[in-house]
Design a protein around this motif. Structure first.
Motif, PDB file in Angstrom:
ATOM      1  N   ILE A 122       0.968  -1.107  -0.145  1.00  0.00           N
ATOM      2  CA  ILE A 122       0.006   0.056   0.562  1.00  0.00           C
ATOM      3  C   ILE A 122       1.233   1.686  -0.264  1.00  0.00           C
ATOM      4  O   ILE A 122       1.911   1.288   0.656  1.00  0.00           O
ATOM      5  CB  ILE A 122      -1.246   0.062   1.608  1.00  0.00           C
ATOM      6  N   ILE A 123       0.581   2.191  -0.997  1.00  0.00           N
ATOM      7  CA  ILE A 123       1.467   3.563  -0.403  1.00  0.00           C
ATOM      8  C   ILE A 123       0.716   4.891  -0.434  1.00  0.00           C
ATOM      9  O   ILE A 123      -0.782   4.894  -1.540  1.00  0.00           O
ATOM     10  CB  ILE A 123       1.741   4.068  -2.605  1.00  0.00           C
ATOM     11  N   SER A 124       0.065   5.050   1.229  1.00  0.00           N
ATOM     12  CA  SER A 124      -0.241   6.479   1.301  1.00  0.00           C
ATOM     13  C   SER A 124       0.072   7.188   0.850  1.00  0.00           C
ATOM     14  O   SER A 124       1.855   6.998   0.859  1.00  0.00           O
ATOM     15  CB  SER A 124      -0.176   6.185   3.159  1.00  0.00           C
ATOM     16  N   VAL A 125      -0.058   8.451   0.367  1.00  0.00           N
ATOM     17  CA  VAL A 125      -0.162   9.880   0.496  1.00  0.00           C
ATOM     18  C   VAL A 125      -0.675  10.344   1.049  1.00  0.00           C
ATOM     19  O   VAL A 125      -1.492  10.985   1.298  1.00  0.00           O
ATOM     20  CB  VAL A 125      -0.595   9.871  -0.999  1.00  0.00           C
ATOM     21  N   ILE A 166       4.165   1.271   2.522  1.00  0.00           N
ATOM     22  CA  ILE A 166       4.617   2.493   2.223  1.00  0.00           C
ATOM     23  C   ILE A 166       4.215   3.741   1.945  1.00  0.00           C
ATOM     24  O   ILE A 166       3.276   3.984   1.507  1.00  0.00           O
ATOM     25  CB  ILE A 166       5.674   2.664   0.504  1.00  0.00           C
ATOM     26  N   ALA A 167       4.592   5.277   2.491  1.00  0.00           N
ATOM     27  CA  ALA A 167       4.327   6.530   2.827  1.00  0.00           C
ATOM     28  C   ALA A 167       5.206   7.108   1.988  1.00  0.00           C
ATOM     29  O   ALA A 167       6.588   7.472   1.513  1.00  0.00           O
ATOM     30  CB  ALA A 167       4.606   7.304   4.312  1.00  0.00           C
ATOM     31  N   GLN A 185       5.884   6.146  10.916  1.00  0.00           N
ATOM     32  CA  GLN A 185       5.229   5.156  11.107  1.00  0.00           C
ATOM     33  C   GLN A 185       4.350   4.303   9.872  1.00  0.00           C
ATOM     34  O   GLN A 185       3.881   3.351   9.626  1.00  0.00           O
ATOM     35  CB  GLN A 185       3.829   6.035  10.608  1.00  0.00           C
ATOM     36  N   ALA A 186       5.435   4.397   8.532  1.00  0.00           N
ATOM     37  CA  ALA A 186       5.808   2.779   7.522  1.00  0.00           C
ATOM     38  C   ALA A 186       7.355   2.500   7.541  1.00  0.00           C
ATOM     39  O   ALA A 186       7.995   2.960   8.175  1.00  0.00           O
ATOM     40  CB  ALA A 186       5.458   3.935   6.432  1.00  0.00           C
TER      41      ALA A 186
END
Length: 415
Positions: A122-125, A166-167, A185-186
């Motif tokens: 997951i790539i959070s943005v 992944i941030a 956090q990531a």
């Protein structure tokens, strides 16, 4: 009054650091890059940091490191810059788009719905400096049902035993969660140091590592440094210092190293970041809020709550009940009087490439809703109080004279 959107912060300290690099006769990857990595570790409290030549390179390297390939899926928000999705596509994997929450960040419940046995990351943005709800994302990733779906296919996937988080922190260096750096956090947090970012190296990025055991973050740092230099086990600076000229290629790497001449800019800026540059951004954001607060059409952007604080990269102003076309006209009118503004971002499903891949903006209603009424205002340390006041007054005048319902205009309210 002419107000540019986002000029780089270049003071004498930056000039001196760059000149020092030039006079050293060493301009490619060397000691300045190493010092910048050390400063990033200090700022973010990360376990290690690898400087690269762009956010995109960092994301590509991170996914290659985890073994993401054709047939795999990576969940990303529909509301982001194209680089987030292109990194996934350039690994051969499939980007799975989900909608966002009202604070611009990925909707955590939509993440849960999108996870399959093919999901590898997951790539959070983080948007405009505002960090995602990482505690909610991590909780989902550690649930038994979600972990049981995970199908590890590489050594690193076996080690992690779950979906990689992944941030995409291109906007958010210096943001906080519970008073601590959000970068922690990531599993991997990737910054951009592009020319318009809070800290710039002209072009550049950085991968921050915060991997849990059994990973050795120092060992992974050494691997990524080699991988980002064509898989070469000895860099040019080592040979410059007198090491043997012989080298070996030990991985099928890429060319993504950051040069010292770029690192010098970021090195001078990051040393001033927490006591000068970031507080200046926060001050401007607060001035914007105080100026717009009396107006009913104003939607406050997420800046600070009980647990999270922005890095104040952008000021994403939203205006109630305007259309996309009206927003575009406001942008044009402001630009016509010398105020440069922007929009962040055009949702991916509205772009030609992603339409061709089968995405339709109708499936992402909140992404469109936030995009259609958003205007990014300038926010950088060089902005003067006079410029900020002029900008606030101009926005109010343009909006209220042309585009908002009379119900939203308070009689007698002035700046």
């Amino acid at each position: 009054m002419i107000i540019p959107f986002s000029p780089p912060y270049i003071d004498q300290a930056v000039i001196d650091e760059v000149m020092d690099t030039l006079s050293s006769n060493w301009i490619t990857s060397g000691p300045k890059v190493k010092r910048l990595e050390e400063e990033v570790v200090k700022l973010t409290d990360s376990q290690a940091a690898v400087c690269v030549n762009s956010w995109s390179s960092g994301a590509l390297i991170a996914m290659k490191w985890f073994g993401i390939k054709e047939g795999d899926e990576v969940i990303i928000p529909a509301y982001t810059y194209c680089a987030t999705a292109l990194a996934v596509l350039n690994c051969g994997a499939k980007p799975v788009l989900v909608d966002i929450a009202d604070d611009f960040t990925i909707d955590t419940e939509k993440i849960r719905e999108a996870i399959t046995s093919k999901t590898k990351a997951i790539i959070s943005v983080d948007i405009a400096g505002w960090p995602c709800n990482y505690s909610a994302i991590r909780q989902i990733l550690t649930e038994s049902a979600v972990r049981n779906l995970f199908r590890p296919l590489t050594e690193n996937q076996e080690k992690l035993g779950r979906i990689l988080l992944i941030a995409d922190a291109a906007h958010s260096i210096g943001s906080k969660i519970d008073g601590k750096p959000a970068a922690k956090q990531a599993d991997l947090t990737i910054f951009s140091f592009h020319a318009v970012k809070n800290i710039t190296t002209a072009e550049g990025g950085c991968i921050c590592l915060n991997l849990d055991l059994p990973f050795d973050n120092d060992a992974e740092y050494r691997y990524l440094k080699i991988y980002a230099l064509n898989g070469q086990n000895k860099d040019a600076y080592s040979k410059y210092l007198g090491s043997s000229w012989k080298y070996d290629i030990i991985y099928q790497g890429v060319k993504a190293n950051m040069p010292d001449i770029c690192a010098a800019l970021g090195l001078a800026q990051i040393r001033q970041y927490t006591h000068l540059l970031l507080p200046a951004r926060k001050r401007i954001a607060n001035k914007y809020h105080e100026g717009f607060k009396p107006h009913k059409w104003y939607i406050k952007p997420p800046l600070l709550d009980s647990s999270r604080e922005s890095s104040y990269h952008l000021y994403p102003l939203r205006i109630k009940d305007i259309t996309e076309e009206q927003r575009d006209q406001i942008v044009d009118k402001l630009c016509a009087i010398g105020i440069s503004v922007n929009v962040h971002f055009i949702p991916l499903p509205m772009l030609s490439l992603f339409k061709q891949l089968g995405f339709d903006i109708a499936g992402f209603p909140n992404s469109y809703k936030q995009y259609a009424c958003e205007i990014s205002l300038p926010i950088y340390p060089q902005l003067t109080d006079e410029q900020v006041s002029y900008l606030i007054g101009s926005v109010i005048e343009v909006v209220e004279e042309n585009f908002v319902s009379k119900d939203y205009i308070e009689v007698g309210v002035t700046l």
